[in-house]
Write a protein that holds these residues in place. Structure first.
Motif, short mmCIF file in Angstrom:
data_model
loop_
_atom_site.label_atom_id
_atom_site.label_comp_id
_atom_site.label_asym_id
_atom_site.label_seq_id
_atom_site.Cartn_x
_atom_site.Cartn_y
_atom_site.Cartn_z
N GLY A 150 106.48 41.42 49.09
CA GLY A 150 105.94 40.94 47.48
C GLY A 150 105.01 39.94 47.54
N THR B 246 98.99 42.58 42.69
CA THR B 246 99.89 42.33 41.96
C THR B 246 100.57 43.38 41.42
OG1 THR B 246 98.16 42.40 40.25
CG2 THR B 246 98.65 40.37 41.22
N VAL C 101 104.75 43.32 41.91
CA VAL C 101 105.84 43.44 40.94
C VAL C 101 106.80 44.66 41.15
CG1 VAL C 101 106.05 44.30 38.58
CG2 VAL C 101 104.24 42.57 39.07
N GLU C 102 106.11 45.64 41.75
CA GLU C 102 106.93 46.84 42.06
C GLU C 102 107.96 46.38 43.53
OE1 GLU C 102 106.70 51.22 44.62
OE2 GLU C 102 104.97 50.14 43.49
N TYR D 65 109.10 43.15 43.88
CA TYR D 65 110.01 42.33 43.29
C TYR D 65 110.96 42.90 42.38
CZ TYR D 65 106.57 38.33 44.57
OH TYR D 65 105.88 37.77 45.32
N ARG D 66 110.62 43.96 41.64
CA ARG D 66 111.73 44.47 40.74
C ARG D 66 112.70 45.43 41.60
NH1 ARG D 66 110.90 44.82 35.51
NH2 ARG D 66 108.72 44.31 34.52
N VAL E 169 113.17 35.89 43.54
CA VAL E 169 112.46 37.10 42.62
C VAL E 169 112.19 36.71 41.18
CG1 VAL E 169 112.64 39.43 41.96
CG2 VAL E 169 113.83 38.88 44.08
N LEU F 110 108.41 36.66 40.11
CA LEU F 110 107.72 37.58 38.90
C LEU F 110 107.16 36.70 37.88
CD1 LEU F 110 110.92 40.27 38.62
CD2 LEU F 110 108.41 40.79 39.07
N THR G 179 103.76 36.03 39.13
CA THR G 179 102.93 37.11 39.47
C THR G 179 102.33 37.49 37.93
OG1 THR G 179 104.16 37.97 41.32
CG2 THR G 179 102.53 39.58 40.24
N TYR G 180 103.15 37.35 37.00
CA TYR G 180 102.40 37.90 35.62
C TYR G 180 101.67 36.91 35.34
CZ TYR G 180 105.44 41.95 34.92
OH TYR G 180 105.94 42.87 34.85
N ARG H 30 105.10 37.14 29.52
CA ARG H 30 106.12 37.75 30.47
C ARG H 30 106.45 36.65 31.68
NH1 ARG H 30 104.92 44.16 31.77
NH2 ARG H 30 105.34 44.93 29.38
N TRP I 93 110.22 35.32 32.54
CA TRP I 93 110.90 35.39 33.99
C TRP I 93 111.14 34.21 34.46
CZ3 TRP I 93 112.84 39.57 35.38
CH2 TRP I 93 112.22 40.78 35.33
#
Length: 695
Positions: A502, A511, A515-516, A518-519, A537, A541, A544-545, A553, A557
């Motif tokens: 990630g 990005t 995000v995928e 990291y989740r 993580v 996140l 990244t947001y 967001r 996080w």
């Protein structure tokens, strides 16, 4: 695999410092570099190349011959050189390229399309390397090649689709490809199939090794030897090396001994369990004449040298140096170096110091001999010694690249004198290092040694000069770990690999993918109760947001990450997260909460005794006050930050704060005070040095 005949193997692919060759490059002057999918500058024609005059003439004539298909050709002309390993197909392709290079002024490159493990290199990876090699300005390969006169040598084509996907869309370009045989599905191509050398060329090969006088004294004996080996280039090279070391023997003696050797390797059945320890050969079984010539040389080796030669088949990607050979055989470094040089003289290895190559056409025989002569536990021990030596070299390499002290107790032979020496070593060994990792995790395990190897290589690549030059290789390493972790249900390792992937996706601007990753990593971290990974993580996140311009967001996080760190009493992480939240609040114009966040970060840093971090947090508080229209308060906060920077004896940070204070005084209408601060800052900076940067 690549045609690695001993008389015609091309130089090891290299890029970057010290290549000494003109490179295809863009306006920025950079040429192919690590991570470019095996794309390198065209190597020189091997010095030992002889013969193939008829085949060369046919290939050159083919360039201007009308196509076989109907209609007008829309892509580059393709020449295909086909032949079994050891017949010199790569050398002939390079000879053709050297002959016609002046006709293609827009540059030429060389690409191996088979990996070290014998699998096709992904077309996307090669295309990415070609795009970089051909220079910026185009988003895809057709755009980069349109209207240009390019020369591409595509070595070891496994599938017709590889060739078709990489053809330049330029009728004035040329592609010279090599493969084991004809490629069905590629139109308008007449393959040039190689067999043995003709007799005059084969005799010249013998003369180069044993001397013209010896051949002129017994021309018929030389011709008989050539006929016995069917003109096979590598077989002749092996027999010539054997004779060169035995001046008292004649060509007839060599021929007689060859006739006594059966055409198949004489090895006992492999012991039970050996197959798991010995890797499968990357090439098809060799021809009978090559088997007999190899056994002629191998059977004459001392026992210790024969064992080392067998063990060299364990070398990743067939590349080995004295360090690796010493570890495999368990002998002194000097002894390993001397034995490797003897192998080159005998025709058993290609290349030379510092890096040697096991010819692909000899690998099947070496693998069979290893399986028959070594116990599985001895093979595993030899591989473990080699990987342990590789780990220590990588640790030393990373320390040199980062200009940090090497770990205590590191032997002098494993140290690098300069960062440049470490970078050159890492760059030249990269294909073998990646192959070592693939081999170490191929059995689906992540034992201690495999973990250390992956970690050491990732850290060395991260320290490589040039920023993200090695990002593709780091991505591959983490993907390998992720694959094993998912198959074995290793959630902690899965979380770590997903976080690292990630991070690389986020750094590359992907990005959504980040995000995928990291989740999924968050779920794995929580499943194994890995609080450190979970905190990483949550923070990632948030970042990244923020990159995606979604401050709501991002704040959410970051807040979750802060709560987790507060529950665990992790002060350093809390200080960093308060700073990230302060930056985010400043970005959204919430100056009051931002100021509180930065002051909290400063207070935690003071509790930790981290004076530079405290000074930076106070400097950020001053910046927030300045944005909020409170310049007098900003000056006071900046002076506080300056005090703590002086307490920390951080001259660069002190100089940066003085410059910021000067800017504030300018805005308050105090030019004299601003001048004094700038003079003080200049006095702190040594010639050529720069003050620390503050946002």
């Amino acid at each position: 695999m690549t045609d690695q005949s001993l008389h015609s193997d091309p130089p090891a692919p290299r890029s970057g410092p010290g290549t000494g060759n003109a490179q295809v490059a863009g306006p920025d002057g950079e040429g192919p570099r690590p991570g470019d999918g095996g794309v390198i500058v065209l190597p020189a024609v091997p010095a030992g190349f002889v013969g193939r005059e008829r085949e060369l003439a046919e290939l050159l004539a083919e360039i201007d011959t009308p196509g076989l298909g109907a209609g007008t050709r829309t892509a580059a002309r393709v020449l295909l050189v086909a032949g079994r390993p050891g017949t010199g197909r790569t050398a002939l392709a390079l000879r053709v390229a050297a002959e016609v290079a002046p006709r293609y002024p827009d540059g030429g490159v060389f690409v191996r399309l088979t990996s070290a493990e014998g699998t096709p290199v992904p077309v996307e990876q090669v295309a990415r390397g070609l795009l970089r090699a051909l220079g910026p300005g185009a988003a895809d390969l057709p755009g980069a090649t349109a209207g240009r006169r390019l020369l591409l040598v595509l070595d070891d084509v496994v599938q017709a689709g590889q060739l078709a996907a990489l053809l330049p869309e330029a009728t004035d370009s040329l592609v010279v490809a090599t493969s084991d045989g004809p490629l069905s599905g590629v139109t308008d191509v007449r393959p040039c199939t190689l067999g043995g050398l003709d007799t005059p060329a084969a005799v010249r090969l013998l003369s180069a090794a044993v001397g013209e006088t010896r051949v002129s004294c017994d021309p018929r004996g030389a011709e008989s030897l050539v006929h016995e080996l069917a003109g096979h280039p590598t077989a002749l090279h092996l027999a010539a090396g054997w004779l060169a070391a035995r001046p008292g023997l004649s060509f007839a003696d060599a021929t007689t001994r060859l006739r006594e050797i059966p055409p198949a390797p004489l090895v006992p059945p492999p012991p039970a369990g050996t197959a798991a320890a010995v890797p499968p050969p990357r090439n098809p079984p060799p021809a009978g004449e090559l088997v007999r010539a190899f056994r002629l040389v191998y059977d004459s080796l001392p026992a210790a040298a024969a064992r080392m030669l067998r063990l060299l088949v364990l070398a990743p990607a067939g590349a080995v140096d004295a360090q690796g050979a010493s570890a495999l055989a368990g002998c002194a470094l000097e002894a390993a170096q001397g034995t490797l040089d003897d192998f080159v003289r005998d025709g058993l290895l290609a290349g030379g110091a510092p890096q040697y190559r096991v010819p692909g056409c000899l690998e099947p025989m070496l693998a069979a001999l290893l399986a028959g002569a070594e116990r599985p536990e001895d093979v595993r021990l030899a591989r473990a010694r080699m990987l342990e030596r590789t780990v220590r070299l990588l640790l030393s390499c990373r320390a040199a690249l980062a200009r940090e002290p090497v770990e205590e107790g590191m032997p002098r032979a494993l140290r690098f004198d300069t960062a440049q020496a470490a970078a050159d070593w890492l760059e030249s060994r990269l294909p073998a290092l990646l192959a070592a990792v693939r081999s170490a995790v191929a059995d689906g395990e992540l034992d201690t040694l495999a973990r250390r190897l992956v970690a050491a290589l990732v850290r060395a690549l991260a320290a490589f000069p040039g920023g993200d030059a090695m990002a593709a290789e780091r991505y591959e390493l983490h993907s390998l770990v992720l694959d094993v972790a998912e198959r074995r249900g290793l959630q902690r390792e899965q979380a770590a690999a997903l976080i690292n992937l990630g991070d690389l996706d986020a750094a590359a601007g992907r990005t959504d993918r980040a995000v995928e990753r990291y989740r999924v990593a968050l779920g794995a971290a929580r499943a194994c109760d890995d609080r450190q990974a979970e905190g990483r993580v949550l923070e990632a996140l948030g970042g990244t947001y923020l990159e995606r311009h979604d401050p709501g967001r991002a704040f959410d996080w970051y807040g979750r990450a802060l709560s987790l760190r507060q529950a665990g009493g992790e002060l350093a992480d809390q200080a960093r997260l308060h700073g990230r939240i302060g930056t985010l609040l400043t970005y959204t114009g919430q100056y009051g909460p931002a100021l509180r966040a930065w002051r909290t970060a400063a207070g935690i840093s003071r509790r930790l005794g981290d004076l530079p971090a405290q000074a930076r947090a106070l400097a950020e508080a001053a910046r927030v006050q300045d944005f909020a229209g409170r310049p007098e308060d900003a000056v006071r906060s900046c002076r506080d930050a300056l005090y703590w920077a002086r307490q920390a004896a951080d001259r660069r940070l002190e100089a940066a704060l003085l410059l910021r204070l000067a800017d504030l005084l300018d805005r308050l209408g105090d030019p004299e005070g601003a001048r004094l601060q700038r003079e003080a800052a200049n006095g702190l900076s040594s010639p050529g040095a720069q003050a620390a940067e503050l946002p």
